[in-house]
Motif scaffolding. Structure first.
Motif, PDB file in Angstrom:
ATOM      1  N   GLY A   1       0.849  -1.182   0.000  1.00 35.74           N
ATOM      2  CA  GLY A   1       0.000   0.000   0.000  1.00 35.74           C
ATOM      3  C   GLY A   1       0.881   1.226   0.000  1.00 35.74           C
ATOM      4  O   GLY A   1       1.255   1.760  -1.049  1.00 35.74           O
ATOM      5  N   ILE A   2       1.308   1.589   1.207  1.00 34.94           N
ATOM      6  CA  ILE A   2       2.131   2.791   1.345  1.00 34.94           C
ATOM      7  C   ILE A   2       3.554   2.539   0.831  1.00 34.94           C
ATOM      8  O   ILE A   2       4.103   1.441   0.975  1.00 34.94           O
ATOM      9  CB  ILE A   2       2.128   3.226   2.835  1.00 34.94           C
ATOM     10  CG1 ILE A   2       2.583   4.664   2.990  1.00 34.94           C
ATOM     11  CG2 ILE A   2       2.948   2.274   3.670  1.00 34.94           C
ATOM     12  CD1 ILE A   2       2.213   5.226   4.349  1.00 34.94           C
TER      13      ILE A   2
ATOM     14  N   VAL B   1       6.469  10.140   1.287  1.00 36.48           N
ATOM     15  CA  VAL B   1       5.459   9.099   1.498  1.00 36.48           C
ATOM     16  C   VAL B   1       4.458   9.139   0.360  1.00 36.48           C
ATOM     17  O   VAL B   1       3.933  10.203   0.022  1.00 36.48           O
ATOM     18  CB  VAL B   1       4.724   9.322   2.842  1.00 36.48           C
ATOM     19  CG1 VAL B   1       3.755   8.163   3.105  1.00 36.48           C
ATOM     20  CG2 VAL B   1       5.706   9.474   3.982  1.00 36.48           C
TER      21      VAL B   1
ATOM     22  N   ASN C   1       0.937   7.681  -0.486  1.00 38.50           N
ATOM     23  CA  ASN C   1      -0.216   6.996   0.094  1.00 38.50           C
ATOM     24  C   ASN C   1      -1.317   6.897  -0.954  1.00 38.50           C
ATOM     25  O   ASN C   1      -1.787   7.912  -1.463  1.00 38.50           O
ATOM     26  CB  ASN C   1      -0.705   7.788   1.313  1.00 38.50           C
ATOM     27  CG  ASN C   1      -1.692   6.982   2.132  1.00 38.50           C
ATOM     28  OD1 ASN C   1      -2.500   6.246   1.564  1.00 38.50           O
ATOM     29  ND2 ASN C   1      -1.629   7.123   3.440  1.00 38.50           N
TER      30      ASN C   1
ATOM     31  N   ASP D   1      -4.338   6.330  -0.661  1.00 42.65           N
ATOM     32  CA  ASP D   1      -5.567   6.998  -0.242  1.00 42.65           C
ATOM     33  C   ASP D   1      -5.496   8.504  -0.508  1.00 42.65           C
ATOM     34  O   ASP D   1      -6.507   9.145  -0.775  1.00 42.65           O
ATOM     35  CB  ASP D   1      -5.820   6.765   1.254  1.00 42.65           C
ATOM     36  CG  ASP D   1      -5.894   5.278   1.577  1.00 42.65           C
ATOM     37  OD1 ASP D   1      -6.238   4.502   0.654  1.00 42.65           O
ATOM     38  OD2 ASP D   1      -5.565   4.895   2.725  1.00 42.65           O
ATOM     39  N   LEU D   2      -4.271   9.072  -0.422  1.00 40.67           N
ATOM     40  CA  LEU D   2      -4.104  10.513  -0.618  1.00 40.67           C
ATOM     41  C   LEU D   2      -4.037  10.859  -2.102  1.00 40.67           C
ATOM     42  O   LEU D   2      -4.668  11.800  -2.567  1.00 40.67           O
ATOM     43  CB  LEU D   2      -2.836  10.990   0.096  1.00 40.67           C
ATOM     44  CG  LEU D   2      -2.493  12.473  -0.048  1.00 40.67           C
ATOM     45  CD1 LEU D   2      -3.507  13.334   0.695  1.00 40.67           C
ATOM     46  CD2 LEU D   2      -1.084  12.750   0.483  1.00 40.67           C
TER      47      LEU D   2
ATOM     48  N   HIS E   1       0.924   7.500  -6.382  1.00 41.69           N
ATOM     49  CA  HIS E   1       1.305   6.192  -5.856  1.00 41.69           C
ATOM     50  C   HIS E   1       1.616   5.228  -6.992  1.00 41.69           C
ATOM     51  O   HIS E   1       2.584   4.461  -6.936  1.00 41.69           O
ATOM     52  CB  HIS E   1       0.197   5.625  -4.971  1.00 41.69           C
ATOM     53  CG  HIS E   1       0.520   4.280  -4.393  1.00 41.69           C
ATOM     54  ND1 HIS E   1       0.169   3.094  -4.998  1.00 41.69           N
ATOM     55  CD2 HIS E   1       1.212   3.940  -3.265  1.00 41.69           C
ATOM     56  CE1 HIS E   1       0.596   2.093  -4.266  1.00 41.69           C
ATOM     57  NE2 HIS E   1       1.240   2.574  -3.213  1.00 41.69           N
TER      58      HIS E   1
ATOM     59  N   HIS F   1       4.302  14.342   1.931  1.00 45.00           N
ATOM     60  CA  HIS F   1       3.229  13.471   1.459  1.00 45.00           C
ATOM     61  C   HIS F   1       2.904  13.830   0.018  1.00 45.00           C
ATOM     62  O   HIS F   1       2.337  14.875  -0.277  1.00 45.00           O
ATOM     63  CB  HIS F   1       2.003  13.614   2.376  1.00 45.00           C
ATOM     64  CG  HIS F   1       2.215  12.944   3.701  1.00 45.00           C
ATOM     65  ND1 HIS F   1       1.601  11.770   4.053  1.00 45.00           N
ATOM     66  CD2 HIS F   1       3.042  13.269   4.731  1.00 45.00           C
ATOM     67  CE1 HIS F   1       2.020  11.407   5.265  1.00 45.00           C
ATOM     68  NE2 HIS F   1       2.883  12.297   5.698  1.00 45.00           N
TER      69      HIS F   1
END
Length: 602
Positions: A33-34, A49, A51, A53-54, A59, A97
């Motif tokens: 995932g991450i 990072v 992510n 989801d972000l 990603h 992020h």
RNA sequence: GGCCCGGUGGUGUAGCCUGGUUUAACACACCUCCCUGUCAAGGAGGAGAUCGGCGGUUCGAAUCCGCUCCGGGUCGCCA
């Protein structure tokens, strides 16, 4: 710019801002995932990072990232969640992020790891030098080198020195090192030489009235290489008018102390720099570049040996040689194999042999020592009192071992001097964080060249003898001492300089003493002598080596190749470019050159 | 030019002395898959080596011998 901030500059104060980073992927940690990316640039490493989801798109891009890819990432700087800070990184309090990610340039898997500190064969490192230089230790070495050079320039600038460039294409110098030659296209059969140092040029600049000259100068010498020698190397060349020897030494001492205290404050420094006479250095340490971080001084045992019955010691003395030795504390228990190894070390460096004399046993003092406590061939031939005399001279006590050599003074000094250095290293006495600078002074002006049957300059022919030696110079050349000085540190020669001759008649006397005819003097040194006729001021200078200094100041550089961006191998080959190489026939023709094949190899 | 050390997948090493039970081993890197808080990430699987080159000894050579090339150290050399 492709970035708004350097990866290594990320700090808690940036939290909440949106930044764009660009650099090389140092390492990636993909958790499925991450994804974490350590992004590296010239300033350091920062964690990014990704992510899903972000930002699902960035990603997806980051899933393809591999080590050493050049990438650009944008996102918000946030504090790391409690417990996940990384104190090992300067940027370890924060992370970026990512909301955007872009591949600027993918990269092949490099031939060796950039991010991990794995030892890699030097051949491979030099073949891919641009990748080697990307590694952290090399980055630090070259950045340190930059700071050293900048410090020197600023220091001298503040003292009215003028940096002046001198030519790289110059006239071949007669003696000294072998010249690198450059053929002239315009003048068939004539050659330029690359300067071994700007020696004569800086003296001419003194005649020109600059009074204080300096230059970060590249020097070239076509001689066989060592760990601390490259065909081209860099010196801080400097020269001053109207100075005495002590003026130069004081300037250099001030420079080195300020430089070390500013750039490498973690290094311990001995102040002021001791002035050691050449004769004392050689007799006490066997070399004119002693490592003064530790003792282990050599003692002269010639007197004791002379009266002994031991032929191994007595005969060399009878032939005009010397017997010297030194005490190594705490190694009386060395095995036969270990002492053999030391003897081998000494023989490799020219000694005819090495006497190892352990003072063993359980005696409380030398007075209680018995012959059977001394497992050495020496004990079979000399009296206990003679062993005690040697022990007193070297300072050896029970539990120590004396290392003794006999023969011509120069041979004994070289072998024992290097053995002393080796023992200092083995016993951990040579602390790398300790810089023991010293000036070596009172060098002999000339050295007798046995093979050529004439006098050579020990420094160079422009060095002035001390004033009192001019009178009887020709009558007793070997006696003259020079206004000449070396700066040494930790067993390395760092700088060499002298007060120069500034009068024509005196310069000519020296050159004649060195065996030049008047015609040769005119042909080779006419330009300099002529300059001296036009008001040459008294002057002197010094030339500190930059490469060796940076090695001493760095953490972990093992040779000057580690502080030179693009060094050459021991056979003077550039493995990256493949130089030297053949050139086109047409180039040779233009230069009026023809290559003659090696007779043996065809 | 002399002497010494080294050369085995991309990298770092083991194996060599004492030749064959080795299909040349291990770690890292690489590739595939799994995995949402790691930072030397973790787990499963996979691919990858004319053992620097040439020649010799031997039924058989990474291993023994000779020559040679390359890298490093050192002596000579470096006014």
């Amino acid at each position: 710019m492709h970035k708004t901030i350097a990866c290594g500059d990320l700090r808690p104060e940036h939290v909440g801002t949106t930044v764009t980073l660009a650099g090389w992927v140092n390492r990636r940690r993909d958790h499925g995932g991450i994804i974490f990316i350590d992004l590296r640039d010239g300033k350091g490493i920062g964690q990014v990072v990704f992510n899903p989801d972000l930002s699902p798109t960035s990603h997806t891009v980051a899933e393809q990232f591999r080590n050493e890819w050049v990438v650009q990432v944008s996102g918000e700087v946030r504090p790391r969640p409690p417990g996940t800070e990384n104190p090992a990184l300067a940027t370890g309090q924060v992370e970026v992020h990512a909301t955007e990610a872009l591949v600027l340039n993918p990269a092949q898997t490099p031939p060796f790891s950039i991010g991990e500190g794995v030892e890699v064969d030097e051949m491979v490192r030099m073949r891919y030098r641009y990748l080697d230089l990307r590694r952290q230790p090399m980055q630090e070495n070259l950045r340190l080198r930059h700071r050293v050079i900048k410090f020197m320039r600023d220091f001298l600038d503040a003292r009215d020195f003028v940096e002046i460039e001198t030519p790289i294409l110059i006239k071949s110098t007669p003696e000294g090192a072998r010249d690198y030659l450059v053929p002239s296209r315009v003048h068939p059969g004539h050659f330029y030489a690359l300067p071994q140092s700007p020696q004569q040029l800086k003296q001419l600049l003194m005649v020109s009235g600059f009074e204080k000259y300096d230059q970060i100068a590249r020097c070239f010498r076509d001689e066989d290489l060592r760990a601390d020698r490259q065909p081209e190397f860099t010196q801080l060349d400097l020269e001053m008018a109207f100075v005495h020897q002590e003026d130069v030494l004081e300037l250099i001492e001030e420079l080195y102390i300020a430089l070390v205290e500013t750039l490498t404050p973690q290094k311990r420094l001995l102040k002021p720099f001791p002035r050691v006479r050449y004769d004392d250095a050689v007799s006490k340490y066997g070399t004119d570049k002693p490592d003064l971080r530790f003792g282990l001084p050599l003692a002269d045992l010639t007197e004791v040996a002379h009266s002994s019955q031991f032929r191994v010691l007595r005969d060399p003395v009878a032939q005009g040689g010397v017997v010297k030795g030194f005490a190594v504390p705490g190694i009386a228990g060395y095995s036969r194999r270990q002492t053999d190894e030391l003897a081998h070390f000494a023989r490799e460096r020219g000694a005819s042999g090495l006497l190892t004399v352990p003072l063993g046993g359980t005696a409380a003092s030398l007075d209680d020592l018995k012959l059977e406590d001394i497992p050495s061939s020496l004990a079979r031939y000399v009296s206990l009192e003679e062993v005690r005399a040697m022990a007193r001279a070297t300072g050896a006590g029970v539990g120590d071992m004396m290392l003794i050599a006999a023969g011509p003074a120069s041979t004994v000094n070289v072998a024992l001097g290097q053995l002393r250095q080796e023992m200092g290293r083995r016993l951990g006495l040579a602390d790398p964080n300790h810089l023991a600078f010293a000036f070596i002074v009172d060098f002999p002006l000339l050295e007798w060249n046995e093979t050529e049957g004439r006098w050579d300059s020990s420094h160079h022919p422009f060095t002035s003898p001390m004033e009192q030696y001019w009178e009887h110079l020709e009558a007793d050349p070997g006696k003259a001492r020079a206004q000449c000085y070396d700066l040494v540190c930790n067993g390395v020669e760092l700088a060499s300089g002298s007060i120069r001759i500034h009068r024509r008649d005196r310069q000519a006397r020296i050159l004649r003493l060195l065996g030049y005819s008047d015609a040769e003097i005119q042909e080779r040194f006419g330009h300099l002598l002529e300059a001296f006729d036009f008001g040459a001021p008294p002057h002197g200078g010094i030339a500190p080596g930059i490469d060796r200094l940076v090695v001493l100041l760095s953490e972990g550089a093992e040779s000057i190749r580690d502080v030179i961006a693009f060094p050459k191998t021991q056979s003077a080959v550039d493995l990256l470019f493949g130089a030297p190489s053949p050139v086109r026939e047409e180039q040779l023709r233009e230069l009026h050159l023809k290559v003659v094949p090696d007779e043996e190899k065809g």
